[in-house]
Structure formats: C-alpha cells, structure tokens
Scaffold this motif. Structure first.
Motif, mmCIF file in Angstrom:
data_model
loop_
_atom_site.group_PDB
_atom_site.id
_atom_site.type_symbol
_atom_site.label_atom_id
_atom_site.label_comp_id
_atom_site.label_asym_id
_atom_site.label_seq_id
_atom_site.Cartn_x
_atom_site.Cartn_y
_atom_site.Cartn_z
ATOM 1 N N GLU A 136 -30.148 21.034 34.032
ATOM 2 C CA GLU A 136 -28.806 21.569 33.781
ATOM 3 C C GLU A 136 -28.045 20.698 32.784
ATOM 4 N N VAL A 137 -28.086 19.399 32.993
ATOM 5 C CA VAL A 137 -27.376 18.476 32.107
ATOM 6 C C VAL A 137 -27.988 18.492 30.720
ATOM 7 N N SER A 138 -29.300 18.583 30.661
ATOM 8 C CA SER A 138 -29.976 18.638 29.378
ATOM 9 C C SER A 138 -29.541 19.888 28.607
ATOM 10 N N CYS A 139 -29.468 21.015 29.305
ATOM 11 C CA CYS A 139 -28.991 22.252 28.660
ATOM 12 C C CYS A 139 -27.547 22.090 28.215
ATOM 13 N N SER A 140 -26.746 21.478 29.046
ATOM 14 C CA SER A 140 -25.342 21.257 28.691
ATOM 15 C C SER A 140 -25.225 20.365 27.469
ATOM 16 N N ALA A 141 -26.035 19.342 27.385
ATOM 17 C CA ALA A 141 -26.004 18.439 26.238
ATOM 18 C C ALA A 141 -26.397 19.180 24.961
ATOM 19 N N ARG A 142 -27.437 20.026 25.059
ATOM 20 C CA ARG A 142 -27.834 20.821 23.888
ATOM 21 C C ARG A 142 -26.703 21.762 23.474
ATOM 22 N N ASP A 143 -26.081 22.381 24.481
ATOM 23 C CA ASP A 143 -24.971 23.290 24.197
ATOM 24 C C ASP A 143 -23.800 22.550 23.552
ATOM 25 N N MET A 144 -23.491 21.345 24.037
ATOM 26 C CA MET A 144 -22.397 20.561 23.457
ATOM 27 C C MET A 144 -22.714 20.196 22.009
ATOM 28 N N ASN A 145 -23.942 19.852 21.736
ATOM 29 C CA ASN A 145 -24.338 19.503 20.366
ATOM 30 C C ASN A 145 -24.211 20.721 19.446
ATOM 31 N N ALA A 146 -24.652 21.873 19.933
ATOM 32 C CA ALA A 146 -24.527 23.095 19.124
ATOM 33 C C ALA A 146 -23.056 23.435 18.917
ATOM 34 N N TRP A 147 -22.257 23.273 19.956
ATOM 35 C CA TRP A 147 -20.816 23.563 19.871
ATOM 36 C C TRP A 147 -20.148 22.675 18.826
ATOM 37 N N LYS A 148 -20.563 21.410 18.774
ATOM 38 C CA LYS A 148 -19.983 20.473 17.806
ATOM 39 C C LYS A 148 -20.162 21.008 16.382
ATOM 40 N N HIS A 149 -21.292 21.650 16.115
ATOM 41 C CA HIS A 149 -21.557 22.177 14.772
ATOM 42 C C HIS A 149 -20.850 23.520 14.536
ATOM 43 N N GLU A 150 -20.628 24.291 15.575
ATOM 44 C CA GLU A 150 -19.995 25.614 15.433
ATOM 45 C C GLU A 150 -18.477 25.539 15.448
#
Length: 174
Positions: A136-150
C-alpha cells in the motif's frame, strides 16, 4: 494413576530451550531413591556415547549442604534419556511412576507445541499485514511521485480555466 502424582510429575518436567526435560533430582524424588543411587545408575548405563551426549547433560551447582557450600552434580535429561534410565527400575509402583512421567513429558511437549503454534500464527499474521502495508505504501509513494509531475501542469490549466470564467471588463472612458 493418582491425579496429584500426575500433577506433581508435570512440575518435574520443564521447558529448557523449547525441549521437555527433567533432572536426576526429579527422578530420585519420584522413585523414592537416593540421588547418589540415580547418579550411579546413569553412570553405569550401557548406552553409546552419542546417546549419552544427546540425552544427558551433567551440571554442577553450588549447593548449601549443612553449614558449607559444595559443588554438587546432577543431570538434565531428555524424555529419551529418562526412558532409558528408568527401564531398569521395576515393580508396580515404578511402572505407575514411569507411566505418569511419560504423561508429564507428553503434556509438556503439547504445551510447547501450543506455544509454538500460537507464536507461529501471530508471526504469519504480522508478516501478512506488513507485506500488505508495504504494498500500500509503495503504491502511495508511486502515486505521490506521479502527482508531483502532474500537479504543476494541472494547476496551470485550472488557473487558465478559472480566468476564462471571469468576465473581461473593457476600459470605458467616461
């Protein structure tokens, strides 16, 4: 067999590093023998050195005897060591005590098994929870990284759209 004798023998079998064991003291007490006679019986057994090393551990302890402290020795023994030793003890009373000791070893082995199974179940539960949370945290971290770019591009587009909703006032001169 008398229930009290069975309970007393359970107290003579203990957990030592996850293994059910008893002592030469406990054998002497249960069979009504002198401890020195039990020690002699152990020393005189005709078993292999390998069997002796696996099933009997000689231990010295500093014991108060009268007014002086002396080092005295005794044996810790496994169920197999106990069985080998007491096979030579005979009589109806000895047979009843052997049976009770065997029951006591079995009871202790069951206690150790239950304790292990309980710890194993808790371990499995905690490992499963940790792995789930890690995912779950790993998915959240990936999502946060993608969000930073979007985020920047989305904020810019929203700002432009919001400005488009505002009516433009032209300069009128009066």
């Amino acid at each position: 067999m008398n229930m009290m004798l069975n309970l007393n023998l359970r107290g003579m079998v203990s957990n030592q590093n996850g293994e059910a064991k008893t002592t030469s003291y406990a054998v002497a007490e249960a069979f009504g023998k002198r401890h020195s006679d039990v020690l002699r019986s152990i020393k005189n057994m005709k078993c292999s050195q390998k069997f002796r090393e696996r099933n009997f551990a000689f231990t010295l302890e500093n014991k108060q005897i009268g007014n002086t402290k002396r080092n005295t020795g005794f044996y810790h023994m496994t169920e197999r060591g106990f069985m080998f030793l007491v096979m030579g003890f005979n009589g109806e009373k000895a047979d009843a005590i052997k049976e009770s000791f065997i029951d006591a070893f079995e009871w202790m082995a069951n206690q150790l098994t239950q304790m292990f199974q309980s710890k194993w179940a808790r371990y499995q539960q905690r490992v499963g929870y940790r792995d789930k949370r890690k995912q779950e945290v790993s998915c959240s971290a990936r999502d946060m990284n993608a969000w930073k770019h979007e985020k920047h591009a989305l904020d810019s587009e929203i700002f432009e759209l919001e400005n488009g909703f505002q009516p433009q006032l032209t300069d009128y001169q009066v």
